[in-house]
Design an enzyme around this catalytic site. Structure first.
Site, PDB file in Angstrom:
ATOM      1  N   THR A  83       4.477  21.479  44.770  1.00 38.11           N
ATOM      2  CA  THR A  83       4.419  22.861  45.264  1.00 38.11           C
ATOM      3  C   THR A  83       4.139  22.890  46.762  1.00 38.11           C
ATOM      4  O   THR A  83       4.779  23.641  47.513  1.00 38.11           O
ATOM      5  CB  THR A  83       3.361  23.670  44.500  1.00 38.11           C
ATOM      6  OG1 THR A  83       3.560  23.528  43.093  1.00 38.11           O
ATOM      7  CG2 THR A  83       3.458  25.144  44.863  1.00 38.11           C
ATOM      8  N   GLN A 133       7.681  34.636  37.657  1.00 37.79           N
ATOM      9  CA  GLN A 133       8.146  33.315  37.236  1.00 37.79           C
ATOM     10  C   GLN A 133       9.589  33.346  36.748  1.00 37.79           C
ATOM     11  O   GLN A 133      10.328  32.377  36.916  1.00 37.79           O
ATOM     12  CB  GLN A 133       7.238  32.788  36.122  1.00 37.79           C
ATOM     13  CG  GLN A 133       7.336  31.294  35.886  1.00 37.79           C
ATOM     14  CD  GLN A 133       6.563  30.480  36.899  1.00 37.79           C
ATOM     15  OE1 GLN A 133       5.449  30.820  37.248  1.00 37.79           O
ATOM     16  NE2 GLN A 133       7.141  29.395  37.373  1.00 37.79           N
ATOM     17  N   ASP A 187      -2.089  25.486  36.885  1.00 44.47           N
ATOM     18  CA  ASP A 187      -2.146  26.538  37.899  1.00 44.47           C
ATOM     19  C   ASP A 187      -3.577  26.503  38.429  1.00 44.47           C
ATOM     20  O   ASP A 187      -4.257  25.473  38.298  1.00 44.47           O
ATOM     21  CB  ASP A 187      -1.786  27.906  37.292  1.00 44.47           C
ATOM     22  CG  ASP A 187      -1.515  28.979  38.337  1.00 44.47           C
ATOM     23  OD1 ASP A 187      -0.368  29.082  38.802  1.00 44.47           O
ATOM     24  OD2 ASP A 187      -2.452  29.725  38.695  1.00 44.47           O
ATOM     25  N   SER A 211       8.518  20.339  37.682  1.00 48.23           N
ATOM     26  CA  SER A 211       8.178  20.408  36.258  1.00 48.23           C
ATOM     27  C   SER A 211       9.436  20.311  35.405  1.00 48.23           C
ATOM     28  O   SER A 211       9.454  19.647  34.369  1.00 48.23           O
ATOM     29  CB  SER A 211       7.437  21.708  35.947  1.00 48.23           C
ATOM     30  OG  SER A 211       6.068  21.614  36.271  1.00 48.23           O
ATOM     31  N   LYS A 222       3.927  32.579  31.433  1.00 49.24           N
ATOM     32  CA  LYS A 222       2.672  32.291  32.132  1.00 49.24           C
ATOM     33  C   LYS A 222       1.532  32.458  31.134  1.00 49.24           C
ATOM     34  O   LYS A 222       1.689  33.133  30.106  1.00 49.24           O
ATOM     35  CB  LYS A 222       2.473  33.249  33.315  1.00 49.24           C
ATOM     36  CG  LYS A 222       1.573  32.702  34.416  1.00 49.24           C
ATOM     37  CD  LYS A 222       2.248  31.641  35.250  1.00 49.24           C
ATOM     38  CE  LYS A 222       1.338  31.108  36.344  1.00 49.24           C
ATOM     39  NZ  LYS A 222       2.012  30.126  37.208  1.00 49.24           N
ATOM     40  N   ASN A 267      -4.428  21.644  45.039  1.00 48.73           N
ATOM     41  CA  ASN A 267      -3.229  20.805  45.145  1.00 48.73           C
ATOM     42  C   ASN A 267      -2.198  21.366  46.110  1.00 48.73           C
ATOM     43  O   ASN A 267      -1.642  20.636  46.937  1.00 48.73           O
ATOM     44  CB  ASN A 267      -2.567  20.634  43.767  1.00 48.73           C
ATOM     45  CG  ASN A 267      -3.189  19.507  42.975  1.00 48.73           C
ATOM     46  OD1 ASN A 267      -3.984  18.738  43.494  1.00 48.73           O
ATOM     47  ND2 ASN A 267      -2.813  19.421  41.718  1.00 48.73           N
TER      48      ASN A 267
END
Length: 458
Positions: free
Chosen positions: A222, A123, A178, A390, A138, A253
């Site tokens: 995403t 990340q 997530d 985000s 995370k 998603n």
């Protein structure tokens, strides 16, 4: 311009990277996922350390591979039968050099310290690639929301947030969703945070419902972003989605909206999956039906064949990569494509792979794709669209404004185009033209490394 350096400099850089990697393995024993993520990134950075010894002198790899903070905590809750259950929660605050920690929360039985650390480490560079001012973090828990009632999920998430709230904030650490964490879970956590804090701090979580501070296009981001990135990869080779056969793993998603965007660009998406198995519809998936099953009904993908008798459902997920396709979008979970699966895809004529999930390909699979000349979009670049939007949600929360879907989607598209260009440029400059794995790692690293040097040894 291709960066040049002496053979001695390369040997010294390689030795430095190997020494730090050995230290990481010794310090974090048995954490195979974390080791894998570190190995893939470290190997790409050898030419950077060969060309710029100052990064070694500042101990950048030693500092970058050690989280600033790792938090583990107990999460007790009561199920619908009145029994007390206990899960474990995690949050890794990996690096804040370029902004507040930012990264999702994963609720899945497989979650442990190694999984959270690999995700957090990836990340850091992913967030750097977006060009937004966000660091890397995370979190998650080994709680499994599947089969749980809404009340059980609410009790668990409220307990989870009762500890997590101490460590997060709009300018400190901003979690999101997530695997296993969608709008329902984010809503419950935001409500509990607001109750504890006694204040409405919309920027503390992203992925919220637009009714209370969420961004339009965040749900799609995403999946759409992955397709936008792959579209750039294909264009660089004179190819496109139109007329292509596409296989997408997963049906959450990321998968659903990768399918939606790929279909809008003229592709025929022939397969998708969930944790039980996969469906193959050679005429093209009926996305509306998949949305009814997975988004509205929280059902299993096997239900698809009842209304689509020409489609075939197969138990188990591995076989999905045996289907001949032009483009593969692994959007399910880590290490779902190994060397054997990569070989099957290559034999089936795959031209491009875009990683919509986090680290869905093993190191051996990635090497095989590159050897075969397959266009390969690594996760930290190809799936950066979610965290990019985000960050746009955070910006909207800070300014107390809401942008239209079209405004957000336009910015997302531009960000993914820029990420692709930055990765291509870095790969070219450091002697690996067209290698987006190396390019993504180097482009993401340089920004973080320069920020860390500027801020001193902290």
């Amino acid at each position: 311009m291709i960066e040049t350096y002496s053979e001695t400099a390369h040997t010294e850089a390689k030795a430095y990277v190997e020494h730090v990697f050995d230290t990481v393995v010794k310090r974090n024993p048995h954490e195979e996922e974390f080791h894998q993520a570190v190995r893939e990134i470290f190997d790409s950075l050898v030419p950077v350390f060969a060309k710029h010894p100052r990064y070694r002198e500042h101990g950048l790899l030693e500092r970058l591979s050690e989280p600033e903070r790792l938090i583990a905590f107990r999460v007790p809750w009561v199920d619908d039968s009145g029994r007390v259950q206990v899960n474990r929660g995690f949050r890794v605050q990996f690096n804040s050099a370029i902004g507040p920690y930012k990264g999702g929360l994963r609720f899945h039985p497989s979650v442990n310290a190694s999984i959270i650390k690999f995700l957090g480490f990836e990340q850091v560079l992913k967030n750097s690639l977006t060009g937004q001012p966000i660091g890397g973090g995370k979190g998650g828990s080994d709680f499994d929301p599947k089969g749980k009632s809404d009340l059980e999920v609410m009790r668990f998430t409220q307990s989870f947030m009762t500890e997590l709230y101490r460590h997060i904030g709009p300018d400190t650490d901003v979690p999101a969703g997530d695997i296993g964490v969608g709008a329902r879970e984010i809503g419950y956590m935001y409500g509990q945070y607001k109750r504890i804090r006694g204040a409405s701090e919309a920027g503390v979580l992203t992925g919220k419902n637009p009714l209370y501070g969420g961004s339009l296009a965040r749900t799609e981001a995403t999946g759409y972003g992955c397709v936008y990135f792959v579209q750039e990869m294909l264009a660089s080779a004179g190819l496109g989605f139109a007329g292509s056969r596409v296989v997408v793993s997963g049906s959450g998603n990321v998968s659903i909206y990768a399918i939606e965007k790929a279909q809008s660009l003229g592709a025929t998406v022939i397969a998708c999956s969930d944790s039980s198995g996969y469906i193959h519809d050679p005429d093209g998936l009926d996305l509306a039906a998949i949305k009814r099953i997975k988004e509205a009904g929280r059902g299993r993908i096997s239900e698809y064949v009842a209304a689509h008798p020409h489609a075939v459902y197969t138990e188990g997920c591995e076989g999905i990569w045996s289907l001949a396709c032009d483009i593969a979008l692994p959007c399910a979970t880590q290490n779902e494509i190994d060397v054997e699966a990569a070989e099957r895809l290559i034999e089936g004529g795959v031209k491009a792979v875009g990683e919509g999930a986090n680290m869905p390909s093993t190191l051996g699979a990635i090497e095989r794709f590159l050897q075969a000349g397959v266009l390969f979009g690594p996760a930290k670049a190809a799936n950066a669209g979610g965290v990019a939007v985000s960050a746009l949600e955070m910006a909207q929360n800070s300014a107390r404004v809401s942008w239209t879907f079209e405004e957000v989607d336009t910015q997302l598209h531009r960000i993914m185009e820029r990420i692709h260009a930055d990765c291509m440029r870095a790969a070219e400059e450091y002697g690996y033209p067209g290698n987006l794995v190396v390019g993504a790692n180097i482009a993401g690293f340089l920004k973080v490394a320069d920020a860390m040097i500027a801020q001193g040894v902290v």
